[in-house]
Design a protein around this motif. Sequence first.
Motif, mmCIF file in Angstrom:
data_model
loop_
_atom_site.group_PDB
_atom_site.id
_atom_site.type_symbol
_atom_site.label_atom_id
_atom_site.label_comp_id
_atom_site.label_asym_id
_atom_site.label_seq_id
_atom_site.Cartn_x
_atom_site.Cartn_y
_atom_site.Cartn_z
ATOM 1 N N LYS A 19 16.190 -10.119 -13.577
ATOM 2 C CA LYS A 19 15.314 -9.083 -14.027
ATOM 3 C C LYS A 19 15.582 -7.819 -12.564
ATOM 4 N N MET A 20 15.363 -6.875 -12.714
ATOM 5 C CA MET A 20 15.337 -5.633 -11.907
ATOM 6 C C MET A 20 14.265 -5.569 -11.128
ATOM 7 N N ILE A 21 13.965 -6.057 -10.052
ATOM 8 C CA ILE A 21 12.726 -5.898 -9.501
ATOM 9 C C ILE A 21 12.250 -4.578 -8.691
ATOM 10 N N SER A 22 13.238 -3.834 -8.414
ATOM 11 C CA SER A 22 13.098 -2.635 -7.778
ATOM 12 C C SER A 22 14.290 -1.789 -7.770
ATOM 13 N N LYS A 23 13.929 -0.409 -7.881
ATOM 14 C CA LYS A 23 14.897 0.579 -7.946
ATOM 15 C C LYS A 23 14.458 1.964 -7.210
ATOM 16 N N HIS A 24 15.336 2.499 -6.346
ATOM 17 C CA HIS A 24 14.860 3.595 -5.582
ATOM 18 C C HIS A 24 14.945 5.004 -6.475
ATOM 19 N N GLU A 25 13.825 5.819 -6.563
ATOM 20 C CA GLU A 25 13.878 6.850 -7.724
ATOM 21 C C GLU A 25 15.036 7.921 -7.302
ATOM 22 N N ARG A 26 15.424 8.110 -6.082
ATOM 23 C CA ARG A 26 16.484 9.011 -5.835
ATOM 24 C C ARG A 26 17.945 8.360 -6.529
ATOM 25 N N TYR A 27 17.809 7.433 -7.031
ATOM 26 C CA TYR A 27 19.249 6.758 -7.690
ATOM 27 C C TYR A 27 18.871 6.527 -9.371
ATOM 28 N N GLU A 28 17.514 6.956 -9.769
ATOM 29 C CA GLU A 28 17.065 6.901 -10.996
ATOM 30 C C GLU A 28 18.351 7.199 -12.286
ATOM 31 N N ASN A 29 18.660 6.514 -12.897
ATOM 32 C CA ASN A 29 19.563 6.999 -13.845
ATOM 33 C C ASN A 29 20.906 7.004 -13.590
ATOM 34 N N ARG A 30 21.437 6.658 -12.096
ATOM 35 C CA ARG A 30 22.532 6.992 -11.707
ATOM 36 C C ARG A 30 23.423 5.831 -11.141
ATOM 37 N N THR A 31 22.455 4.711 -11.097
ATOM 38 C CA THR A 31 23.011 3.394 -10.657
ATOM 39 C C THR A 31 22.869 2.122 -11.741
ATOM 40 N N GLN A 32 24.034 1.413 -11.700
ATOM 41 C CA GLN A 32 24.065 0.039 -12.345
ATOM 42 C C GLN A 32 24.686 -0.952 -11.689
ATOM 43 N N MET A 33 24.370 -2.291 -11.712
ATOM 44 C CA MET A 33 25.039 -3.333 -11.215
ATOM 45 C C MET A 33 25.738 -4.179 -12.022
ATOM 46 N N ASP A 34 27.008 -4.229 -11.778
ATOM 47 C CA ASP A 34 27.522 -5.413 -12.736
ATOM 48 C C ASP A 34 27.149 -6.646 -12.491
ATOM 49 N N SER A 35 26.720 -7.419 -13.450
ATOM 50 C CA SER A 35 26.049 -8.681 -13.712
ATOM 51 C C SER A 35 27.267 -9.916 -13.167
ATOM 52 N N ARG A 36 28.203 -9.605 -13.254
ATOM 53 C CA ARG A 36 29.167 -10.735 -12.571
ATOM 54 C C ARG A 36 29.744 -10.754 -11.422
ATOM 55 N N ASN A 37 30.347 -9.491 -10.873
ATOM 56 C CA ASN A 37 31.007 -9.112 -9.668
ATOM 57 C C ASN A 37 30.021 -8.592 -8.803
ATOM 58 N N LEU A 38 28.839 -8.125 -9.314
ATOM 59 C CA LEU A 38 27.588 -7.512 -8.475
ATOM 60 C C LEU A 38 28.093 -5.987 -7.870
#
Length: 206
Positions: free
Chosen positions: A50-69
């Motif tokens: 689960k995502m536990i934190s996210k910086h607001e400046r990156y809101e809707n601009r970042t994603q992380m690949d769940s395999r190679n991260l």
Amino acid sequence: ALEKEVKSKVGEKVGLPCCHEIPSSESLHNYRVYWQKNTTEVVLAYAEGKMISKHERYENRTQMDSRNLTLWISAVEILDNGSYQCVVQHLKSSQNPVVVCDERVTFTVIADFSKPNITAEVSTNTCESTEMVVTCSSHGGFPKPKMSGALNNKSVVWNASCVSESSLSPYNITGKLLLNMTKDVSITCSIEYNDFAKSTTLLLSR
């Protein structure tokens, strides 16, 4: 470990590689992953899937690949320029989390400068020669640029100065040159930033 470097232009989408790939026998649920910038700012953090934190400046601009991260950043801006770190911990049922890897990647953001604009003004005019003040300017780019020039294909040094509001703001650069002209000349002004360059050539007649 050699630091990885990634480059991208403003507005593009970029993937910053992480140092660990989750094997197919496991899932993100067995891990904690932190992506941070300049070691202080957490861009994204996941714990047990689960995502536990996210910086607001990156809101809707970042994603992380769940395999190679891989950290994907879209609509890149100059403020994203910096050093990123991927920290991966493996969660074992009983013991403390084990750090699997912790690696940096340098992210260089590039913004294109405008095509250099060259203007020339006569400061004094005599029978033998014309003295001119030539100005070259370009704006809106990143990182900090260098200006170089040529006069009839021989290199010439501009007296240049760069300004920007902060270390992560676009730069404007202006250079001046005093010319003592006895004949028509061709003058070139080039702006170099990272591995890119923009240049303009102007023909000046006496």
